[in-house]
Design a protein around this motif. Structure first.
Motif, PDB file in Angstrom:
ATOM      1  N   UNK A 164      10.617  12.629  14.348  1.00  0.00           N
ATOM      2  CA  UNK A 164       9.942  11.357  14.593  1.00  0.00           C
ATOM      3  C   UNK A 164      10.607  10.238  13.807  1.00  0.00           C
ATOM      4  N   UNK A 165      10.701   9.105  14.453  1.00  0.00           N
ATOM      5  CA  UNK A 165      11.471   8.010  13.888  1.00  0.00           C
ATOM      6  C   UNK A 165      10.967   7.481  12.570  1.00  0.00           C
ATOM      7  N   UNK A 166       9.667   7.633  12.293  1.00  0.00           N
ATOM      8  CA  UNK A 166       9.090   7.078  11.072  1.00  0.00           C
ATOM      9  C   UNK A 166       9.024   8.086   9.930  1.00  0.00           C
ATOM     10  N   UNK A 167       9.405   9.325  10.160  1.00  0.00           N
ATOM     11  CA  UNK A 167       9.262  10.364   9.142  1.00  0.00           C
ATOM     12  C   UNK A 167      10.319  10.235   8.051  1.00  0.00           C
ATOM     13  N   UNK A 168       9.930  10.656   6.839  1.00  0.00           N
ATOM     14  CA  UNK A 168      10.834  10.634   5.689  1.00  0.00           C
ATOM     15  C   UNK A 168      11.377  12.047   5.484  1.00  0.00           C
ATOM     16  N   UNK A 169      12.660  12.227   5.756  1.00  0.00           N
ATOM     17  CA  UNK A 169      13.283  13.541   5.645  1.00  0.00           C
ATOM     18  C   UNK A 169      14.101  13.702   4.363  1.00  0.00           C
ATOM     19  N   UNK A 170      14.003  12.740   3.445  1.00  0.00           N
ATOM     20  CA  UNK A 170      14.859  12.759   2.260  1.00  0.00           C
ATOM     21  C   UNK A 170      14.668  14.012   1.421  1.00  0.00           C
ATOM     22  N   UNK A 215       0.845  -1.196   0.000  1.00  0.00           N
ATOM     23  CA  UNK A 215       0.000   0.000   0.000  1.00  0.00           C
ATOM     24  C   UNK A 215       0.881   1.247   0.000  1.00  0.00           C
ATOM     25  N   UNK A 216       0.594   2.187  -0.889  1.00  0.00           N
ATOM     26  CA  UNK A 216       1.377   3.399  -0.971  1.00  0.00           C
ATOM     27  C   UNK A 216       1.073   4.315   0.196  1.00  0.00           C
ATOM     28  N   UNK A 217       2.132   4.901   0.775  1.00  0.00           N
ATOM     29  CA  UNK A 217       1.975   5.838   1.868  1.00  0.00           C
ATOM     30  C   UNK A 217       1.808   7.249   1.315  1.00  0.00           C
ATOM     31  N   UNK A 218       0.990   8.059   1.977  1.00  0.00           N
ATOM     32  CA  UNK A 218       0.861   9.457   1.593  1.00  0.00           C
ATOM     33  C   UNK A 218       2.148  10.184   1.957  1.00  0.00           C
ATOM     34  N   UNK A 219       2.748  10.930   1.018  1.00  0.00           N
ATOM     35  CA  UNK A 219       3.985  11.645   1.343  1.00  0.00           C
ATOM     36  C   UNK A 219       3.774  12.633   2.484  1.00  0.00           C
ATOM     37  N   UNK A 220       4.842  12.880   3.239  1.00  0.00           N
ATOM     38  CA  UNK A 220       4.763  13.894   4.283  1.00  0.00           C
ATOM     39  C   UNK A 220       4.447  15.242   3.655  1.00  0.00           C
ATOM     40  N   UNK A 221       3.806  16.113   4.434  1.00  0.00           N
ATOM     41  CA  UNK A 221       3.372  17.404   3.880  1.00  0.00           C
ATOM     42  C   UNK A 221       4.539  18.241   3.372  1.00  0.00           C
ATOM     43  N   UNK A 222       5.700  18.166   4.073  1.00  0.00           N
ATOM     44  CA  UNK A 222       6.827  18.955   3.593  1.00  0.00           C
ATOM     45  C   UNK A 222       7.345  18.433   2.248  1.00  0.00           C
ATOM     46  N   UNK A 223       7.244  17.139   2.035  1.00  0.00           N
ATOM     47  CA  UNK A 223       7.637  16.578   0.740  1.00  0.00           C
ATOM     48  C   UNK A 223       6.729  17.095  -0.361  1.00  0.00           C
ATOM     49  N   UNK A 224       5.421  17.113  -0.100  1.00  0.00           N
ATOM     50  CA  UNK A 224       4.471  17.629  -1.082  1.00  0.00           C
ATOM     51  C   UNK A 224       4.711  19.109  -1.361  1.00  0.00           C
ATOM     52  N   UNK A 225       4.939  19.882  -0.301  1.00  0.00           N
ATOM     53  CA  UNK A 225       5.146  21.321  -0.468  1.00  0.00           C
ATOM     54  C   UNK A 225       6.379  21.611  -1.306  1.00  0.00           C
ATOM     55  N   UNK A 226       7.420  20.802  -1.138  1.00  0.00           N
ATOM     56  CA  UNK A 226       8.646  20.998  -1.907  1.00  0.00           C
ATOM     57  C   UNK A 226       8.481  20.505  -3.344  1.00  0.00           C
ATOM     58  N   UNK A 227       7.837  19.356  -3.513  1.00  0.00           N
ATOM     59  CA  UNK A 227       7.631  18.822  -4.860  1.00  0.00           C
ATOM     60  C   UNK A 227       6.728  19.719  -5.693  1.00  0.00           C
ATOM     61  N   UNK A 228       5.735  20.335  -5.032  1.00  0.00           N
ATOM     62  CA  UNK A 228       4.806  21.220  -5.735  1.00  0.00           C
ATOM     63  C   UNK A 228       5.399  22.602  -6.002  1.00  0.00           C
ATOM     64  N   UNK A 229       6.555  22.884  -5.402  1.00  0.00           N
ATOM     65  CA  UNK A 229       7.155  24.195  -5.555  1.00  0.00           C
ATOM     66  C   UNK A 229       6.535  25.262  -4.680  1.00  0.00           C
ATOM     67  N   UNK A 230       5.684  24.851  -3.722  1.00  0.00           N
ATOM     68  CA  UNK A 230       5.030  25.818  -2.836  1.00  0.00           C
ATOM     69  C   UNK A 230       6.015  26.402  -1.830  1.00  0.00           C
ATOM     70  N   UNK A 231       6.871  25.570  -1.283  1.00  0.00           N
ATOM     71  CA  UNK A 231       7.801  26.001  -0.239  1.00  0.00           C
ATOM     72  C   UNK A 231       9.223  26.021  -0.797  1.00  0.00           C
ATOM     73  N   UNK A 232       9.858  27.166  -0.715  1.00  0.00           N
ATOM     74  CA  UNK A 232      11.258  27.269  -1.129  1.00  0.00           C
ATOM     75  C   UNK A 232      12.146  26.694  -0.038  1.00  0.00           C
TER      76      UNK A 232
END
Length: 337
Positions: A31-37, A1-18
Motif C-alpha cells: 500500500x502506498x501509504x505504508x511505512x516499510x522502513x 499528530x503522531x501516527x500509530x506505527x504499523x503492526x510489523x514495526x511494533x512487532x520488530x521493535x518489541x522483538x516479537x517477530x524475528x
C-alpha cells in the motif's frame, strides 16, 4: 499528530517477530501509504497491480512491480477484501520465500484477517500474533516443504457461464452483475470514440462491441492489472484499446463521443461514494461538448447532485432491480475548456 506505527514495526521493535537481517523482502499488495522502513527499505520489492497504489509507491522511490521476481528471505502480505485472493497471495509469498524465511500477514478485522489467520493455522503452525488498532499481524516460518493444501490456495482463472475469463478478487467474478446487464440492454446506439471507465474484466465493452457497429473505437480504462489482463482475453475486437490507469486521472489522446461506466463504490470493504463521484467528474472532463455519459449505479447511491454539478443535461433512463441507469450530456468541463 503522531501516527500509530504499523503492526510489523511494533512487532520488530518489541522483538516479537524475528526478521532476517539484510534479507531481500517481498511485499505483496503493498500500500502506498505504508511505512516499510523497519523491514529494510533498501531491500524491498513491492508488488502492486492497482494503478493508483502502484504510482504512489513509485513516487516514493520504492521498487514496485506487477509480479515478484526471484527469491526472498522474508515477505509481508497486506491482505485484500477477497479471502480467495488473500490466500493466493499467502501461497505466492510461500513460493518465493526461501526455506527458513519469515512470512508476515497483516490486515484489519473488517478486512477479514481473522478468517485468514484461521485458514493458515489449519495448514501450518503460526509463530506469533500481534493485535493492535482493530487488526492483526501474524507471522510464520517458511517450512522446507510446503503442505499440499497450500496449492489449493492459488487463485486460478475461471470462466463464467457466458465464457468470460475472471479470477477471485475481481469485481463480480462469477458473471456480469445486474447493473452491467441493465446498461448493455438499455444503452442507445453509440457512435465514434467510446470509453469504458473502470472496465473490469471487460463485460460492458465485449457486449457493446459485438452489438454496435457504429463504435469506431472503445478504450477500456481499468486500474487493476489482473482485471485488465482478463479483459484483453474477453474483448477480442480490433476496435478495443486497453489502458492500465486510474480512471479518475486518465488523460485520453482525444475527447470521447460517449463514455459508459459501472463505477466502483467500495474502498476495501467500506462503501465510498466519492469513488463514483470522481468517475462522474472524470467523464465530464474526457467528453466532447456533444458527448454523452451513461452510468449504472446502485439505487441507494447519491449521485444525482454530482451529475448535475458536472453536466448540463441528464435523465434517468431506467430504475430496475435496485439499479439506476443515468444518461448525462453537455459536460460543463468541456464548455470551460
Amino acid at each position: 499528530m503522531l501516527m500509530t506505527p504499523d503492526r510489523w514495526t511494533l512487532a520488530l521493535e518489541n522483538g516479537d517477530m524475528a526478521w532476517p537481517a539484510g534479507a531481500r523482502v517481498l511485499v505483496l499488495r503493498a500500500r502506498g501509504a505504508s511505512d516499510f522502513s523497519a523491514l529494510g527499505a533498501a531491500q524491498i520489492q513491492a508488488v502492486q497491480g492497482f494503478a493508483p497504489e502502484h504510482d504512489r509507491l513509485a513516487v516514493r522511490g520504492i521498487e514496485v512491480d506487477i509480479a515478484p521476481e526471484g527469491s526472498f528471505g522474508a515477505a509481508l502480505v497486506q491482505i485484500v477484501k477477497s479471502k480467495g485472493e488473500t490466500l493466493s497471495l499467502v501461497a505466492e509469498a510461500l513460493a518465493h520465500v526461501e526455506p527458513g524465511g519469515v512470512i508476515a500477514v497483516d490486515g484489519q478485522k473488517d478486512e477479514g484477517i481473522e478468517s485468514i489467520l484461521k485458514a493458515v493455522k489449519t495448514v501450518m503452525p503460526v509463530d506469533g500474533v500481534l493485535s493492535k488498532a482493530h487488526g492483526k499481524l501474524f507471522w510464520l516460518t517458511r517450512p522446507d516443504r510446503l503442505p499440499d493444501a497450500v496449492a489449493d490456495w492459488v487463485a486460478e482463472p475461471g470462466e463464467t457461464d457466458e465464457g468470460f475469463v475472471t479470477a477471485p478478487g475481481m469485481f463480480s467474478p462469477d458473471g456480469p452483475d445486474q447493473g452491467s446487464e441493465l446498461l448493455v440492454a438499455l444503452v442507445p446506439q453509440l457512435k465514434g470514440r467510446v470509453a469504458d471507465l473502470g472496465a473490469g474484466w471487460g463485460y460492458l465493452s465485449a457486449v457493446l462491441l459485438e452489438e454496435q457497429a457504429g463504435i469506431d473505437s472503445l478504450d477500456l480504462i481499468e486500474a487493476e492489472w489482473s482485471a485488465l489482463e482478463a479483459a484483453r482475453i474477453n474483448v477480442a475486437d480490433e476496435r478495443a484499446r486497453f489502458f492500465w490507469a486510474d480512471a479518475t486521472s486518465f488523460e485520453p489522446d482525444a475527447k470521447y463521443d460517449a463514455i459508459i461506466s459501472n463505477p466502483p463504490f467500495h474502498a476495501g470493504r467500506a462503501a465510498d461514494v466519492s469513488l463514483g463521484q470522481a468517475f462522474i467528474a472524470s467523464a465530464a472532463r474526457m467528453l466532447k461538448p456533444s458527448g454523452q455519459f451513461f452510468m449504472v449505479a446502485n439505487r441507494h447511491l447519491p449521485y444525482e447532485t454530482t451529475l448535475k454539478a458536472h453536466f448540463g443535461t441528464g435523465s434517468l433512463l431506467a430504475e430496475i432491480a435496485g439499479y439506476k441507469l443515468y444518461q448525462a450530456g453537455k459536460p460543463k468541463s468541456a464548455r470551460r475548456g
